[in-house]
Design a protein around this motif. Structure first.
Motif, PDB file in Angstrom:
ATOM      1  N   THR A 260       0.819  -1.213   0.000  1.00  7.75           N
ATOM      2  CA  THR A 260       0.000   0.000   0.000  1.00  7.75           C
ATOM      3  C   THR A 260       0.853   1.262   0.000  1.00  7.75           C
ATOM      4  OG1 THR A 260      -0.089  -0.126   2.415  1.00  7.75           O
ATOM      5  CG2 THR A 260      -1.911  -1.123   1.200  1.00  7.75           C
ATOM      6  N   GLY A 261       1.923   1.244  -0.730  1.00  4.41           N
ATOM      7  CA  GLY A 261       2.790   2.412  -0.796  1.00  4.41           C
ATOM      8  C   GLY A 261       4.216   2.052  -0.421  1.00  4.41           C
ATOM      9  N   THR A 262       5.154   2.601  -1.145  1.00  3.63           N
ATOM     10  CA  THR A 262       6.546   2.195  -1.037  1.00  3.63           C
ATOM     11  C   THR A 262       7.243   2.788   0.187  1.00  3.63           C
ATOM     12  OG1 THR A 262       6.679   2.017  -3.434  1.00  3.63           O
ATOM     13  CG2 THR A 262       8.742   2.200  -2.249  1.00  3.63           C
ATOM     14  N   LEU A 263       8.002   1.947   0.866  1.00  3.85           N
ATOM     15  CA  LEU A 263       8.976   2.380   1.865  1.00  3.85           C
ATOM     16  C   LEU A 263      10.364   2.066   1.316  1.00  3.85           C
ATOM     17  CD1 LEU A 263       7.717   1.294   5.420  1.00  3.85           C
ATOM     18  CD2 LEU A 263       8.145   3.616   4.620  1.00  3.85           C
ATOM     19  N   ASP A 264      11.275   3.036   1.370  1.00  2.00           N
ATOM     20  CA  ASP A 264      12.634   2.805   0.894  1.00  2.00           C
ATOM     21  C   ASP A 264      13.306   1.680   1.681  1.00  2.00           C
ATOM     22  OD1 ASP A 264      12.359   4.888  -0.872  1.00  2.00           O
ATOM     23  OD2 ASP A 264      13.345   6.351   0.419  1.00  2.00           O
ATOM     24  N   PRO A 265      14.301   1.010   1.094  1.00  2.00           N
ATOM     25  CA  PRO A 265      15.060   0.001   1.858  1.00  2.00           C
ATOM     26  C   PRO A 265      15.636   0.551   3.154  1.00  2.00           C
ATOM     27  CG  PRO A 265      15.546  -0.206  -0.470  1.00  2.00           C
ATOM     28  CD  PRO A 265      14.693   1.034  -0.326  1.00  2.00           C
ATOM     29  N   LEU A 266      16.004   1.846   3.171  1.00  2.00           N
ATOM     30  CA  LEU A 266      16.540   2.479   4.372  1.00  2.00           C
ATOM     31  C   LEU A 266      15.497   2.585   5.483  1.00  2.00           C
ATOM     32  CD1 LEU A 266      18.847   4.300   5.707  1.00  2.00           C
ATOM     33  CD2 LEU A 266      17.623   6.235   4.725  1.00  2.00           C
ATOM     34  N   ALA A 267      14.214   2.591   5.103  1.00  2.00           N
ATOM     35  CA  ALA A 267      13.143   2.832   6.070  1.00  2.00           C
ATOM     36  C   ALA A 267      12.623   1.533   6.681  1.00  2.00           C
ATOM     37  CB  ALA A 267      11.995   3.568   5.395  1.00  2.00           C
ATOM     38  N   THR A 268      12.118   1.648   7.902  1.00  2.00           N
ATOM     39  CA  THR A 268      11.444   0.547   8.576  1.00  2.00           C
ATOM     40  C   THR A 268      10.039   1.015   8.958  1.00  2.00           C
ATOM     41  OG1 THR A 268      12.149   1.209  10.794  1.00  2.00           O
ATOM     42  CG2 THR A 268      13.646  -0.218   9.561  1.00  2.00           C
ATOM     43  N   GLY A 269       9.252   0.074   9.478  1.00  2.00           N
ATOM     44  CA  GLY A 269       7.974   0.476  10.049  1.00  2.00           C
ATOM     45  C   GLY A 269       6.759  -0.047   9.333  1.00  2.00           C
ATOM     46  N   VAL A 270       5.643   0.627   9.543  1.00  2.00           N
ATOM     47  CA  VAL A 270       4.316   0.127   9.173  1.00  2.00           C
ATOM     48  C   VAL A 270       4.165   0.014   7.655  1.00  2.00           C
ATOM     49  CG1 VAL A 270       1.841   0.420   9.463  1.00  2.00           C
ATOM     50  CG2 VAL A 270       3.397   1.300  11.211  1.00  2.00           C
ATOM     51  N   LEU A 271       3.958  -1.204   7.191  1.00  2.00           N
ATOM     52  CA  LEU A 271       3.706  -1.464   5.780  1.00  2.00           C
ATOM     53  C   LEU A 271       2.524  -2.424   5.676  1.00  2.00           C
ATOM     54  CD1 LEU A 271       4.628  -1.059   2.811  1.00  2.00           C
ATOM     55  CD2 LEU A 271       6.015  -3.131   3.075  1.00  2.00           C
ATOM     56  N   PRO A 272       1.307  -1.903   5.468  1.00  2.00           N
ATOM     57  CA  PRO A 272       0.165  -2.797   5.303  1.00  2.00           C
ATOM     58  C   PRO A 272       0.264  -3.559   3.975  1.00  2.00           C
ATOM     59  CG  PRO A 272      -0.552  -0.591   5.939  1.00  2.00           C
ATOM     60  CD  PRO A 272       0.889  -0.493   5.517  1.00  2.00           C
ATOM     61  N   LEU A 273       0.152  -4.872   4.055  1.00  2.00           N
ATOM     62  CA  LEU A 273       0.164  -5.730   2.870  1.00  2.00           C
ATOM     63  C   LEU A 273      -1.239  -6.279   2.665  1.00  2.00           C
ATOM     64  CD1 LEU A 273       3.454  -7.739   3.533  1.00  2.00           C
ATOM     65  CD2 LEU A 273       3.179  -5.574   2.295  1.00  2.00           C
TER      66      LEU A 273
END
Length: 344
Positions: free
Chosen positions: A49-62
């Protein structure tokens, strides 16, 4: 004698429906994290539901199965991030993965300075997207130009920073560092925000770390890590899924009787008595009552319920059967029917 390796066993995919709140680990792209979770669940259809960079962590709804039909709602949602800005150095990518391209002394970071910068970057802003992004220009992603040392013109985007908190912190990687917590509208690039804050301070900056704390009402504390997911049995993994309708939790609910539910599910508008479907609304979540099941989304205009995104009858049946299996898997203790993962 030559040993031949046995052919790799093909995974038997299956219909899986729901939302997995993943705490994306450092170093993986959003798609890599998605593919790993999809493999662990043996799901046949999935999307993030929207990209997080490889550097980033945290909430990623799949989103899996039927939930993918409503993933756009998360793309449009406001988000909250925590980041550390390393002051005094500007990099080619505006984060710690890039090459240092400028170094400047850092001025005295006073509370008054932080307050002034906070005011400047709170509210509506025009933000130019970074070159290291997936936005397209003439059919090519901007990062493809950037990797060749090319810079192309980008139109500014209108974003909103709803809230910005800033505090001076110690970080051994930089002359000085600032931690920011920012609540923002969709389309906000935190790397660019950090770089712009560095310029406003007068010394340049880049992101040392980035963590998404919240998106569309889902918080980091609700998430499961990939490592934890790997350690689970398949039924335990499936129990981590929220129902597809959790993506619509903020919207009003309409419940239909069996006759109206069947017609609605076939795509037909339903005319109601005045107020039967509630007030006019751009989005409502729709349920059938017999059996109780989530059917999809609609909007209400002039007492007419107009379908938008619908589950297929097969998806509805899959979800009912999966819920029944989950209920039957409980041993002696009765299930908590208020648990999000058990909602139909």
């Amino acid at each position: 004698m030559t040993q031949t390796s046995s052919p790799r066993q093909k995974i038997q995919r299956r219909p899986v429906h729901g939302v997995l709140l993943l705490d994306k680990p450092l170093g993986l792209s959003s798609n890599q994290a998605l593919q790993k979770a999809k493999w662990l669940l043996r799901a046949d259809k999935a999307g993030h539901t929207g990209t997080l960079d490889p550097l980033a962590t945290g909430v990623l709804p799949l989103c899996f199965g039927a939930a993918t039909k409503f993933s756009q709602l998360q793309l449009e949602a406001d988000k909250t991030y925590e980041a550390v800005l390393l002051l005094g150095q500007k990099t080619s990518t505006a984060d710690a993965e890039g090459d240092v391209i400028a170094t400047r002394p850092v001025p005295d970071i006073t509370p008054a300075l932080l307050e002034a910068v906070t005011r400047r970057f709170t509210g509506p802003l025009a933000q130019i997207p970074p070159m290291y992004s997936a936005l397209k220009k003439d059919g090519k992603a901007l990062y493809e130009y950037a990797r060749k040392g090319e810079e192309v013109e980008r139109a500014a985007r209108h974003i909103t920073i709803h809230k910005l908190d800033m505090a001076l912190v110690h970080d051994s990687r930089a002359q000085a560092a600032i931690k920011i917590i920012v609540s923002c509208s969709k389309g906000t690039y935190i790397r660019t925000l950090g770089e712009d804050i560095g310029e406003a301070i007068g010394c340049g900056a880049h992101l040392g770390s980035l963590r998404r704390l919240e998106t569309g009402g889902f918080e980091a504390g609700q998430c499961v890590s990939l490592a934890a997911l790997e350690a689970m049995s398949e039924p335990e993994r499936e129990a981590c899924l929220l129902p597809a309708q959790s993506l619509l939790a903020a919207y009003p609910t309409v419940t239909l009787d069996a006759d109206n539910a069947g017609r609605f599910l076939s795509g037909l508008r339903r005319r109601g008595e005045p107020g039967q479907w509630g007030d006019d609304a751009p989005l409502v979540q729709v349920y059938g009552s017999h059996p109780p099941a989530f059917l999809g989304s609609a909007h209400v205009t002039a007492d007419e319920l107009i379908p938008q995104r619908l589950l297929s009858p097969i998806e509805v049946q899959d979800i009912l059967q999966a819920t029944q299996r989950r209920l039957e898997s409980f041993a002696l203790e009765p299930p908590d029917l208020t648990a999000p993962s058990l909602h139909l």
